[in-house]
Design a protein around this motif. Structure first.
Motif, PDB file in Angstrom:
ATOM      1  N   UNK A  81      57.598  71.069  43.463  1.00  0.00           N
ATOM      2  CA  UNK A  81      58.246  70.284  42.379  1.00  0.00           C
ATOM      3  C   UNK A  81      56.659  70.302  41.718  1.00  0.00           C
ATOM      4  N   UNK A  82      54.918  70.169  42.470  1.00  0.00           N
ATOM      5  CA  UNK A  82      54.356  69.556  42.387  1.00  0.00           C
ATOM      6  C   UNK A  82      53.379  70.315  41.181  1.00  0.00           C
ATOM      7  N   UNK A  83      53.377  72.137  41.947  1.00  0.00           N
ATOM      8  CA  UNK A  83      52.309  73.232  41.367  1.00  0.00           C
ATOM      9  C   UNK A  83      52.988  73.538  40.260  1.00  0.00           C
ATOM     10  N   UNK A  84      53.395  73.293  39.245  1.00  0.00           N
ATOM     11  CA  UNK A  84      53.965  73.973  37.920  1.00  0.00           C
ATOM     12  C   UNK A  84      52.776  74.259  36.849  1.00  0.00           C
ATOM     13  N   UNK A  85      52.054  73.774  36.777  1.00  0.00           N
ATOM     14  CA  UNK A  85      51.187  73.615  35.796  1.00  0.00           C
ATOM     15  C   UNK A  85      49.643  73.361  36.476  1.00  0.00           C
ATOM     16  N   UNK A  86      48.577  73.881  37.250  1.00  0.00           N
ATOM     17  CA  UNK A  86      47.519  73.277  37.475  1.00  0.00           C
ATOM     18  C   UNK A  86      46.903  74.775  38.027  1.00  0.00           C
ATOM     19  N   UNK A  87      45.284  74.675  38.078  1.00  0.00           N
ATOM     20  CA  UNK A  87      44.973  75.751  38.212  1.00  0.00           C
ATOM     21  C   UNK A  87      44.772  75.705  39.588  1.00  0.00           C
ATOM     22  N   UNK A  88      44.357  77.398  40.399  1.00  0.00           N
ATOM     23  CA  UNK A  88      44.078  77.641  41.561  1.00  0.00           C
ATOM     24  C   UNK A  88      43.155  77.015  41.703  1.00  0.00           C
ATOM     25  N   UNK A  89      42.819  77.141  43.319  1.00  0.00           N
ATOM     26  CA  UNK A  89      42.434  76.748  43.941  1.00  0.00           C
ATOM     27  C   UNK A  89      40.861  77.876  44.308  1.00  0.00           C
ATOM     28  N   UNK A  94      40.009  77.669  49.934  1.00  0.00           N
ATOM     29  CA  UNK A  94      41.659  77.130  49.902  1.00  0.00           C
ATOM     30  C   UNK A  94      41.680  75.933  51.365  1.00  0.00           C
ATOM     31  N   UNK A  95      41.952  74.562  51.449  1.00  0.00           N
ATOM     32  CA  UNK A  95      42.390  73.781  51.342  1.00  0.00           C
ATOM     33  C   UNK A  95      44.022  74.120  52.960  1.00  0.00           C
ATOM     34  N   UNK A 127      40.741  74.870  57.843  1.00  0.00           N
ATOM     35  CA  UNK A 127      40.128  75.252  57.361  1.00  0.00           C
ATOM     36  C   UNK A 127      38.544  75.533  57.421  1.00  0.00           C
ATOM     37  N   UNK A 128      38.037  75.988  56.570  1.00  0.00           N
ATOM     38  CA  UNK A 128      36.102  75.730  56.488  1.00  0.00           C
ATOM     39  C   UNK A 128      35.373  74.523  55.267  1.00  0.00           C
ATOM     40  N   UNK A 129      36.336  73.879  55.207  1.00  0.00           N
ATOM     41  CA  UNK A 129      35.934  72.941  54.060  1.00  0.00           C
ATOM     42  C   UNK A 129      36.682  71.540  53.918  1.00  0.00           C
ATOM     43  N   UNK A 130      36.746  70.453  53.786  1.00  0.00           N
ATOM     44  CA  UNK A 130      37.017  69.537  53.656  1.00  0.00           C
ATOM     45  C   UNK A 130      38.612  69.354  52.636  1.00  0.00           C
ATOM     46  N   UNK A 131      39.507  68.819  52.655  1.00  0.00           N
ATOM     47  CA  UNK A 131      40.536  68.963  52.087  1.00  0.00           C
ATOM     48  C   UNK A 131      40.580  68.485  51.326  1.00  0.00           C
ATOM     49  N   UNK A 132      40.487  68.399  49.680  1.00  0.00           N
ATOM     50  CA  UNK A 132      39.923  68.045  48.154  1.00  0.00           C
ATOM     51  C   UNK A 132      40.151  66.588  48.221  1.00  0.00           C
ATOM     52  N   UNK A 133      39.592  66.059  47.422  1.00  0.00           N
ATOM     53  CA  UNK A 133      39.479  64.372  47.615  1.00  0.00           C
ATOM     54  C   UNK A 133      40.992  63.882  47.293  1.00  0.00           C
ATOM     55  N   UNK A 134      42.138  64.734  46.226  1.00  0.00           N
ATOM     56  CA  UNK A 134      42.939  64.076  45.764  1.00  0.00           C
ATOM     57  C   UNK A 134      44.045  64.495  46.858  1.00  0.00           C
ATOM     58  N   UNK A 135      44.410  64.741  48.164  1.00  0.00           N
ATOM     59  CA  UNK A 135      44.915  65.316  48.863  1.00  0.00           C
ATOM     60  C   UNK A 135      45.782  64.307  49.576  1.00  0.00           C
ATOM     61  N   UNK A 136      47.688  64.541  49.162  1.00  0.00           N
ATOM     62  CA  UNK A 136      48.537  63.681  49.669  1.00  0.00           C
ATOM     63  C   UNK A 136      49.201  64.544  50.438  1.00  0.00           C
ATOM     64  N   UNK A 137      49.846  63.490  50.793  1.00  0.00           N
ATOM     65  CA  UNK A 137      51.399  64.024  51.527  1.00  0.00           C
ATOM     66  C   UNK A 137      52.787  63.767  50.638  1.00  0.00           C
ATOM     67  N   UNK A 181      55.176  67.315  51.945  1.00  0.00           N
ATOM     68  CA  UNK A 181      54.407  68.399  52.307  1.00  0.00           C
ATOM     69  C   UNK A 181      52.929  68.094  51.561  1.00  0.00           C
ATOM     70  N   UNK A 182      52.270  68.561  52.469  1.00  0.00           N
ATOM     71  CA  UNK A 182      50.493  68.045  52.387  1.00  0.00           C
ATOM     72  C   UNK A 182      50.343  68.882  50.931  1.00  0.00           C
ATOM     73  N   UNK A 183      49.518  68.518  49.821  1.00  0.00           N
ATOM     74  CA  UNK A 183      49.167  68.961  48.227  1.00  0.00           C
ATOM     75  C   UNK A 183      48.203  68.259  47.833  1.00  0.00           C
ATOM     76  N   UNK A 184      47.715  68.592  46.752  1.00  0.00           N
ATOM     77  CA  UNK A 184      46.157  67.965  45.965  1.00  0.00           C
ATOM     78  C   UNK A 184      46.453  69.013  44.049  1.00  0.00           C
ATOM     79  N   UNK A 185      45.988  68.579  43.474  1.00  0.00           N
ATOM     80  CA  UNK A 185      45.746  68.703  42.396  1.00  0.00           C
ATOM     81  C   UNK A 185      45.721  70.337  41.741  1.00  0.00           C
ATOM     82  N   UNK A 186      45.660  71.336  43.185  1.00  0.00           N
ATOM     83  CA  UNK A 186      46.284  72.197  42.855  1.00  0.00           C
ATOM     84  C   UNK A 186      47.093  73.463  43.177  1.00  0.00           C
ATOM     85  N   UNK A 187      47.444  72.603  43.656  1.00  0.00           N
ATOM     86  CA  UNK A 187      49.599  73.014  44.657  1.00  0.00           C
ATOM     87  C   UNK A 187      49.330  72.400  46.274  1.00  0.00           C
TER      88      UNK A 187
END
Length: 257
Positions: A81-89, A94-95, A127-137, A181-187
Motif C-alpha cells: 500500500x505504501x511504495x506506489x509512487x516513490x523513488x528507489x533507495x 538499503x535498510x 544493515x550497514x546504515x541507520x534506518x531512514x529518518x522517516x521509518x515507521x512501523x 511492516x517497516x516502511x520509509x519513503x522509499x518503500x
C-alpha cells in the motif's frame, strides 16, 4: 498528477502480473500434495510460503481450507500500500531489518473482547546504515484492532529496538488478523509482522501493568542489550570450561589405560 497516477497504475499492473505468476507456481507446488489433513496442510503451507503456522492456519481457515484461495489471499495481503509512487533507495545502503520477537504466546490463547494487549515487537537493524529518518512501523492489511496506523522507529546498524503495538481484542468471537511492516519513503523493508488474536467471551480476564503499554527508553534498551551480551559471554565461557573439563577427563582416562 496525471503522470504520477499513470506510473502508479503501470507499477500496479506489473506487480499484479508478478503476483499472478507467483500464485500459479505456488499452486502447482501444492497440487502435488494429496491430503485433506488440516495439520499437514498447515505444515506444508508454512514450509512453502515460509510463514508462521498461526498465519498459515488463519489463511487456510479463512479460505475454508481451499489451498488455491488461501494462496491468492496470502499473496494479496503482501501487495504494497505504501511504495506506489516513490523513488528507489540508493543501492549502497538499503535498510535491512529482522523481526526477533516470539508472538506464539499471544497467538496461542484466547482473550476477552475489549482487552487491550500491549505487544512488544523487537526489530534489529542488520544493515550497514541507520534506518531512514522517516521509518515507521505501519499498518498494511487485515484488521487494525484499534492500534496506531504508524509508529516512528529508528535504529543504528546492529541496534535492536522495541515498538509497543497496543491492540484491542475485537468483540466478535473468532480469529482476527492484521499485518504491520517497516516502511520509509522509499518503500517497505523487512518481513511483514502478522498479529493474530483469538477473541472468546469465556476467556479468563487478564490485566497488564501500565508500564507494559510504553516503549522502554533508549537507556533501558541499551541496559537490556548489555545484560544479554554479558549473559551470552558468561554462557560461552561456561561452555568452553565444560569442553576443557571433558578433554582433561578423557586425557586422564587414556593415561590410566
Amino acid at each position: 498528477g496525471g503522470d504520477c497516477l499513470a506510473r502508479s497504475g503501470r507499477a500496479g499492473e506489473r506487480a499484479g502480473a508478478r503476483a499472478g505468476a507467483m500464485a500459479d507456481e505456488l499452486i502447482a507446488l501444492f497440487g502435488k500434495i494429496t491430503t485433506d489433513d488440516h495439520e499437514q496442510l498447515v505444515d506444508q503451507f508454512s514450509k512453502i510460503m515460509q510463514v508462521d503456522p498461526h498465519v498459515s492456519t488463519f489463511f487456510l481457515e479463512a479460505s475454508s481450507w481451499n489451498v488455491e484461495t488461501a494462496v491468492h489471499n496470502y499473496l494479496a495481503s503482501q501487495q504494497g500500500l505504501y511504495a506506489r509512487d516513490q523513488q528507489p533507495l540508493p543501492l549502497t545502503s538499503p535498510p535491512q531489518a529482522v523481526f526477533t520477537s516470539d508472538l506464539a504466546p499471544w497467538q496461542s490463547r484466547p482473550f476477552q473482547g475489549g482487552t487491550k494487549l500491549p505487544i512488544h515487537l523487537r526489530f534489529q537493524n542488520t544493515g550497514t546504515a541507520p534506518w531512514p529518518a522517516d521509518t515507521y512501523l505501519i499498518f498494511v492489511d487485515g484488521e487494525i484492532m484499534g492500534a496506531e496506523r504508524g509508529i516512528g522507529v529508528q535504529a543504528a546498524p546492529g541496534e535492536t529496538v522495541e515498538v509497543v503495538l497496543v491492540l484491542t481484542v475485537p468483540p466478535n468471537e473468532g480469529t482476527h488478523m492484521g499485518s504491520w511492516r517497516l516502511a520509509c519513503s522509499a518503500g517497505y523493508f523487512g518481513e511483514p509482522v502478522y498479529m493474530i488474536v483469538n477473541s472468546h467471551h469465556a476467556a479468563p480476564p487478564v490485566q497488564f501493568a501500565p508500564s507494559e503499554f510504553h516503549r522502554p527508553s533508549a537507556m533501558q534498551q541499551q541496559e537490556a542489550q548489555h545484560e544479554q551480551a554479558q549473559f551470552d559471554q558468561l554462557m560461552s565461557l561456561a561452555n568452553n570450561s565444560l569442553r576443557l573439563g571433558h578433554g582433561q577427563q578423557n586425557d586422564h582416562s587414556m593415561g590410566d589405560n
